[in-house]
Design an enzyme around this catalytic site. Structure first.
Site, PDB file in Angstrom:
ATOM      1  N   GLU A  11       7.761   3.740  10.992  1.00  0.00           N
ATOM      2  CA  GLU A  11       7.446   4.006  12.407  1.00  0.00           C
ATOM      3  C   GLU A  11       6.080   3.436  12.777  1.00  0.00           C
ATOM      4  O   GLU A  11       5.730   3.384  13.948  1.00  0.00           O
ATOM      5  CB  GLU A  11       7.472   5.519  12.668  1.00  0.00           C
ATOM      6  CG  GLU A  11       8.884   6.077  12.650  1.00  0.00           C
ATOM      7  CD  GLU A  11       8.934   7.570  12.954  1.00  0.00           C
ATOM      8  OE1 GLU A  11       7.870   8.223  12.922  1.00  0.00           O
ATOM      9  OE2 GLU A  11      10.052   8.065  13.193  1.00  0.00           O
ATOM     10  N   LYS A  12       5.313   3.043  11.783  1.00  0.00           N
ATOM     11  CA  LYS A  12       4.037   2.355  12.054  1.00  0.00           C
ATOM     12  C   LYS A  12       4.275   1.187  13.024  1.00  0.00           C
ATOM     13  O   LYS A  12       3.492   0.938  13.939  1.00  0.00           O
ATOM     14  CB  LYS A  12       3.464   1.856  10.721  1.00  0.00           C
ATOM     15  CG  LYS A  12       2.488   0.700  10.787  1.00  0.00           C
ATOM     16  CD  LYS A  12       1.129   1.185  11.191  1.00  0.00           C
ATOM     17  CE  LYS A  12       0.036   0.155  11.063  1.00  0.00           C
ATOM     18  NZ  LYS A  12       0.366  -1.222  11.262  1.00  0.00           N
ATOM     19  N   GLN A  37       7.006 -15.135  12.470  1.00  0.00           N
ATOM     20  CA  GLN A  37       6.654 -13.977  13.293  1.00  0.00           C
ATOM     21  C   GLN A  37       5.164 -13.922  13.618  1.00  0.00           C
ATOM     22  O   GLN A  37       4.701 -12.985  14.256  1.00  0.00           O
ATOM     23  CB  GLN A  37       7.120 -12.670  12.643  1.00  0.00           C
ATOM     24  CG  GLN A  37       6.339 -12.238  11.421  1.00  0.00           C
ATOM     25  CD  GLN A  37       6.998 -11.046  10.756  1.00  0.00           C
ATOM     26  OE1 GLN A  37       8.065 -11.147  10.172  1.00  0.00           O
ATOM     27  NE2 GLN A  37       6.376  -9.875  10.858  1.00  0.00           N
ATOM     28  N   HIS A  59       0.860  -1.179   0.000  1.00  0.00           N
ATOM     29  CA  HIS A  59       0.000   0.000   0.000  1.00  0.00           C
ATOM     30  C   HIS A  59       0.904   1.239   0.000  1.00  0.00           C
ATOM     31  O   HIS A  59       2.136   1.111  -0.020  1.00  0.00           O
ATOM     32  CB  HIS A  59      -0.947  -0.017   1.205  1.00  0.00           C
ATOM     33  CG  HIS A  59      -0.240  -0.262   2.509  1.00  0.00           C
ATOM     34  ND1 HIS A  59       0.657   0.630   3.051  1.00  0.00           N
ATOM     35  CD2 HIS A  59      -0.267  -1.319   3.368  1.00  0.00           C
ATOM     36  CE1 HIS A  59       1.119   0.160   4.187  1.00  0.00           C
ATOM     37  NE2 HIS A  59       0.595  -1.043   4.412  1.00  0.00           N
ATOM     38  N   HIS A 104       3.991   1.319   2.336  1.00  0.00           N
ATOM     39  CA  HIS A 104       5.174   0.613   1.825  1.00  0.00           C
ATOM     40  C   HIS A 104       5.855   1.437   0.738  1.00  0.00           C
ATOM     41  O   HIS A 104       7.066   1.575   0.706  1.00  0.00           O
ATOM     42  CB  HIS A 104       4.772  -0.737   1.206  1.00  0.00           C
ATOM     43  CG  HIS A 104       4.184  -1.731   2.155  1.00  0.00           C
ATOM     44  ND1 HIS A 104       2.893  -2.192   2.033  1.00  0.00           N
ATOM     45  CD2 HIS A 104       4.708  -2.367   3.231  1.00  0.00           C
ATOM     46  CE1 HIS A 104       2.648  -3.071   2.981  1.00  0.00           C
ATOM     47  NE2 HIS A 104       3.728  -3.198   3.731  1.00  0.00           N
ATOM     48  N   SER A 126      -2.284  -0.213   6.549  1.00  0.00           N
ATOM     49  CA  SER A 126      -1.810  -1.543   6.931  1.00  0.00           C
ATOM     50  C   SER A 126      -2.392  -2.549   5.948  1.00  0.00           C
ATOM     51  O   SER A 126      -3.516  -2.371   5.466  1.00  0.00           O
ATOM     52  CB  SER A 126      -2.305  -1.876   8.343  1.00  0.00           C
ATOM     53  OG  SER A 126      -2.184  -3.259   8.586  1.00  0.00           O
TER      54      SER A 126
HETATM   55  P1  AMP Z   1       4.754  -5.152   6.616  1.00  0.00           P
HETATM   56  O1  AMP Z   1       4.547  -5.520   5.205  1.00  0.00           O
HETATM   57  O2  AMP Z   1       3.506  -4.851   7.367  1.00  0.00           O
HETATM   58  O3  AMP Z   1       5.684  -6.098   7.342  1.00  0.00           O
HETATM   59  O4  AMP Z   1       5.528  -3.762   6.587  1.00  0.00           O
HETATM   60  C1  AMP Z   1       6.733  -3.603   5.894  1.00  0.00           C
HETATM   61  C2  AMP Z   1       7.342  -2.278   6.263  1.00  0.00           C
HETATM   62  O5  AMP Z   1       6.456  -1.228   5.905  1.00  0.00           O
HETATM   63  C3  AMP Z   1       7.605  -2.131   7.769  1.00  0.00           C
HETATM   64  O6  AMP Z   1       8.823  -1.437   7.972  1.00  0.00           O
HETATM   65  C4  AMP Z   1       6.421  -1.320   8.213  1.00  0.00           C
HETATM   66  O7  AMP Z   1       6.666  -0.569   9.386  1.00  0.00           O
HETATM   67  C5  AMP Z   1       6.232  -0.407   7.026  1.00  0.00           C
HETATM   68  N1  AMP Z   1       4.868   0.118   7.014  1.00  0.00           N
HETATM   69  C6  AMP Z   1       3.712  -0.587   7.062  1.00  0.00           C
HETATM   70  N2  AMP Z   1       2.663   0.235   7.094  1.00  0.00           N
HETATM   71  C7  AMP Z   1       3.162   1.503   7.085  1.00  0.00           C
HETATM   72  C8  AMP Z   1       2.578   2.807   7.124  1.00  0.00           C
HETATM   73  N3  AMP Z   1       1.264   2.968   7.197  1.00  0.00           N
HETATM   74  N4  AMP Z   1       3.403   3.869   7.098  1.00  0.00           N
HETATM   75  C9  AMP Z   1       4.749   3.700   7.044  1.00  0.00           C
HETATM   76  N5  AMP Z   1       5.361   2.515   7.012  1.00  0.00           N
HETATM   77  C10 AMP Z   1       4.579   1.428   7.028  1.00  0.00           C
END
Ligand code: AMP
Length: 282
Positions: free
Chosen positions: A150-151, A61, A34, A37, A187
């Site tokens: 930082e999410k 995880q 999204h 990312h 997310s």
């Molecule tokens: P994930 O795919 O959820 O494991 O996230 C991959 C990376 O994207 C991680 O470093 C998350 O913190 C970051 N991320 C996910 N959602 C957001 C968001 N809304 N804003 C900024 N970074 C994000």
């Protein structure tokens, strides 16, 4: 844009880039990409010659098998989004066997106590799983810089600690939280919310914003009581924890020491979908 599924092919490409003195940025993800990312990828592209985006739903995880099973997987769409962004991106999307062989297990880490706070209390083994996969990926990608949102603020702190303790040669860069128009933190799990649930979930950010405003004038106890009461009156969301914690140690606030940096953190369920968010308070 290149796509690799095999680690040996990826490593060969990385070696060629290193020989050409190219700098490598890295954005690890679990896919269902999204704008959050993509904002990380954009930031990486600004300062690195090539950017590797890994797309891998990491089984170790997940503390909840149903969450793992229902996690959205949208590889084709992910590839399209990256293609539109830049040609300078390499996607690494391995099957689990490439990352774990036939032993899907986590290494045990100590992150000097960071792992026992918040998410660590409610998601057993989660940070060992995160540490395991990120360490493996760092070894394969050998990035100069790695970008994390930082999410997942606690995860960002844990990765910084991993790099420090394992003496890894990579700069970890935290990137701001990207939000939907109503304030809900973006997310991949939001895809599983109905339109109404998605609207209601913006409540989490509204609470965090009010907490930030009140932090200057009210005690942590007063704020905590107020947040609990707000969630009591919002039956569509089930609060798992609210915490005001030191932004570095992640230890819960005890005394009102406003010289330190603090953040507020929330984890809450909308039905069976777990949402997290946080905000800097000072
Ligand atoms: P994930 O795919 O959820 O494991 O996230 C991959 C990376 O994207 C991680 O470093 C998350 O913190 C970051 N991320 C996910 N959602 C957001 C968001 N809304 N804003 C900024 N970074 C994000």
């Amino acid at each position: 844009m290149q796509i690799f599924k095999e680690k040996e092919a990826l490593k060969k490409q990385i070696k060629a880039l290193k020989n050409d003195k190219k700098t490598i940025g890295f954005v690890p993800t679990m896919g269902a990409l999204h704008e959050g990312h993509l904002s990380l990828v954009e930031q990486a592209l600004k300062t690195c010659d090539k950017v590797v985006v890994s797309i891998f739903v990491n089984p170790t995880q997940f503390d909840n098998p149903e969450d793992l099973q229902k996690y959205p997987r949208t590889l084709e769409k992910d590839v399209e989004q990256i293609k539109e962004l830049s040609e300078e991106v390499i996607i690494f999307s391995p099957p689990a066997s490439e990352m774990y062989g036939d032993s899907v297990t986590s290494e045990e880490f100590s992150f000097d106590g960071l792992e026992h706070q918040m998410e660590g209390k409610f998601r057993k083994g989660h940070f060992n799983g995160v540490g395991t996969i990120v360490k493996k990926l760092f070894e394969m990608v050998e990035p100069d810089k790695a970008f994390f949102g930082e999410k997942d603020y606690q995860q960002l702190q844990i990765i910084k600690k991993l790099v420090e303790k394992q003496n890894l040669n990579v700069e970890v860069i935290g990137c701001p939280i990207h939000r939907e128009a109503n304030g809900l933190a973006r997310s991949s799990r939001n895809e599983r919310l109905s339109p109404l649930e998605r609207q209601t979930a913006a409540f989490i950010y509204q609470i965090l914003k009010q907490v930030k405003e009140d932090f200057g004038t009210k005690s942590a106890k007063e704020i905590n009581d107020w947040v609990l009461a707000q969630f009591e009156s919002q039956p569509a969301l089930n609060l798992e924890y609210f915490e005001i914690a030191n932004a570095d140690s992640l230890v819960s606030i005890e005394e009102e020491d406003r010289i330190q940096k603090y953040r507020a953190f929330i984890a809450a369920y909308s039905g069976d979908i777990r949402l997290i968010d946080n905000i800097a308070l000072n």
